[in-house]
Design a protein around this motif. Sequence first.
Motif, PDB file in Angstrom:
ATOM      1  N   ALA A 282       0.832  -1.201   0.000  1.00 53.85           N
ATOM      2  CA  ALA A 282       0.000   0.000   0.000  1.00 53.85           C
ATOM      3  C   ALA A 282       0.867   1.251   0.000  1.00 53.85           C
ATOM      4  O   ALA A 282       1.988   1.251   0.524  1.00 53.85           O
ATOM      5  N   SER A 283       0.345   2.299  -0.569  1.00 53.11           N
ATOM      6  CA  SER A 283       1.043   3.584  -0.528  1.00 53.11           C
ATOM      7  C   SER A 283       0.827   4.233   0.831  1.00 53.11           C
ATOM      8  O   SER A 283      -0.306   4.386   1.289  1.00 53.11           O
TER       9      SER A 283
ATOM     10  N   ARG B 169       2.243   7.218   1.435  1.00 59.84           N
ATOM     11  CA  ARG B 169       2.587   8.627   1.239  1.00 59.84           C
ATOM     12  C   ARG B 169       1.504   9.530   1.827  1.00 59.84           C
ATOM     13  O   ARG B 169       1.784  10.447   2.618  1.00 59.84           O
ATOM     14  N   GLU B 170       0.240   9.238   1.530  1.00 52.86           N
ATOM     15  CA  GLU B 170      -0.857  10.105   1.974  1.00 52.86           C
ATOM     16  C   GLU B 170      -1.038  10.009   3.493  1.00 52.86           C
ATOM     17  O   GLU B 170      -1.138  11.024   4.174  1.00 52.86           O
ATOM     18  N   ALA B 171      -1.053   8.764   3.983  1.00 50.41           N
ATOM     19  CA  ALA B 171      -1.217   8.582   5.428  1.00 50.41           C
ATOM     20  C   ALA B 171      -0.031   9.185   6.166  1.00 50.41           C
ATOM     21  O   ALA B 171      -0.189   9.789   7.238  1.00 50.41           O
TER      22      ALA B 171
ATOM     23  N   THR C  73       1.874  11.714   5.208  1.00 55.29           N
ATOM     24  CA  THR C  73       1.825  13.191   5.201  1.00 55.29           C
ATOM     25  C   THR C  73       0.875  13.719   6.268  1.00 55.29           C
ATOM     26  O   THR C  73       1.226  14.581   7.079  1.00 55.29           O
ATOM     27  N   VAL C  74      -0.351  13.189   6.257  1.00 55.45           N
ATOM     28  CA  VAL C  74      -1.346  13.661   7.245  1.00 55.45           C
ATOM     29  C   VAL C  74      -0.927  13.242   8.655  1.00 55.45           C
ATOM     30  O   VAL C  74      -1.031  14.020   9.614  1.00 55.45           O
ATOM     31  N   GLY C  75      -0.403  11.995   8.775  1.00 55.57           N
ATOM     32  CA  GLY C  75       0.031  11.518  10.087  1.00 55.57           C
ATOM     33  C   GLY C  75       1.155  12.374  10.650  1.00 55.57           C
ATOM     34  O   GLY C  75       1.202  12.634  11.860  1.00 55.57           O
TER      35      GLY C  75
END
Lengths: 224, 345
Positions: free
Chosen positions: B270-271, B273-275, B277-279
Amino acid sequence: MNSRLGGLTVSALATLLLFYPPNRLDAQHFAIGPQVVFGDYREVTANLHYRGGGLGAAATVTWKKFSADVAASKIKYKPEKDGTATREFDASEFDVRLRYYISGPVSAEVGFVNRKADPEFEAQSVGAVAAGARMAYLLGPGVRMGLYGGLLFGPKFSGGGTASALGGALELGLGMTVDALRGRLRFTGDYDFQRITRKTNDGSGAVNVPIQQSLGRVGIAVAF
Amino acid sequence: MRRSPWPLIAVALLLPGAVPGQTVQNATLRRAQQSFDNLDYRQALITGKAALLERLTGFERARAYELLGFTYSGMDSILRAVDAFKQVVLIEPERDLDPNRTSPKALSAFQVALTQVLVVRQLRVDSVDFIGGQGAVGIRFTVTQPSRVITRVVGGSLGSVRIDSTVANGQVNLRWPARLPNGDPVPAGNYNVVVEAVVGQNSFSTSQSIRITHGAVDTLPHLTSLPGYTYLPETEVPPKSWRPMGLALVYTGVALAGTSALSSGDLGSASLREAGTVGAGVVLAGFIMTLKKPAPQPARGNILYNQLLREQIARRNTEIAQENTRRRQQVALSVVPLARPGSGR
């Protein structure tokens, strides 16, 4: 010309709200603002792998124990170099969530998600009813974070196929809001993860054609 | 030659108590007194009786009879002593003998004389302050014979109001509420408390002047706080803790782990990157909030305590308001006995 006029209108409205007298903003139950969206999309196999970015907007309204979130975004997904996909596509997503505060940090959510792919045959358009729960926590003055998870019921796909009701389509998210300017301005960050275990059957048996999307949204909102 | 001390002791015992403020002016009576002092009882009797034939003041007349009473007592003529003391009591009903300075014989003769004469003695009215309807004036007197005793209050716009009527003998104690028959307090003014004793054809009355004044009853001030109890702060700043940072890490960890765990195996890893950044933003916010001074939190215990305190004060003020309303309708009575104009007859 029309879009330029719309931008000016939004800017004027935002400026007006920023300088609105603070004493009239004591009960700030509505927030709206733009977002930068970035995501990762995979479908069927690891080879159909896309990444992209775009713009969006989100609005939140709160009334007593109820609250509602509406988010709209448009992302241009481009094929990753490690995959076999060749064409980019636009994904327009529209999410609605209605939330009811239960107790402590826990709220219950229902809503729906709708994502359309353009061109239509490059990716699956999806529509589903969402239901889940959110845990929210106040980190400090004006800083909140939330973790939520849920199921997507009755998903419909443009290319057909089904997903089981339980465990077939899942959703997970992490969110954060930081208030500034005495709560008039709100910085937001949201993460949404969707996994849909889609199955199709062309007569030769059920075939797994999963869909997975990770979506990050960073934005700013004006509250009033 | 040595003289016996007994005559001197007898003289000392027979001497009546001195009455301050009044002196004997009559010469005959003074001679009689001198004869008595010299234990010359015969001469004391002769000059004492002679003095009674002369013009004497009331005090001197009573003193002359008293001297005769003491002389007769010294001569063991008790009946005559009693008769003499009866005259003393009739002239001065309030007269008392000092038991420490009077011979037992004279004292018993005086007591017998008291029982044979109808008088009302030692009328006393207490000096009191009270709220009309919630107190009473104490009245005391002594009746020397069994008799019908009627006590009245006379004067002012009151006319004559009977307080008590009873058959009594000896010490009598009364409590007068100072109220009219309709329940109203007695109007302010000067009054006389008259006590009249009647038995057969004999009667005796005495009186005591009193002054009744009216005043407003004090009202109670409203409370703003209860003594010994103070309001507590309804918010309190919790101590700094790593809880925001810890929770941010936990939430971010759950989101990242959940993403990895829930991602489909057919679609590769899974990517994050998004989690991520927000995390990272969540963890950074948690770290900053850990360093910042925590926001004041409502102190539930203090809030409940203050609420209880406010309710107590409100309840007490309601009671005070009701009490003040009642007090404004009341009258504070002050009863003061005045100097006695004279004895009864």
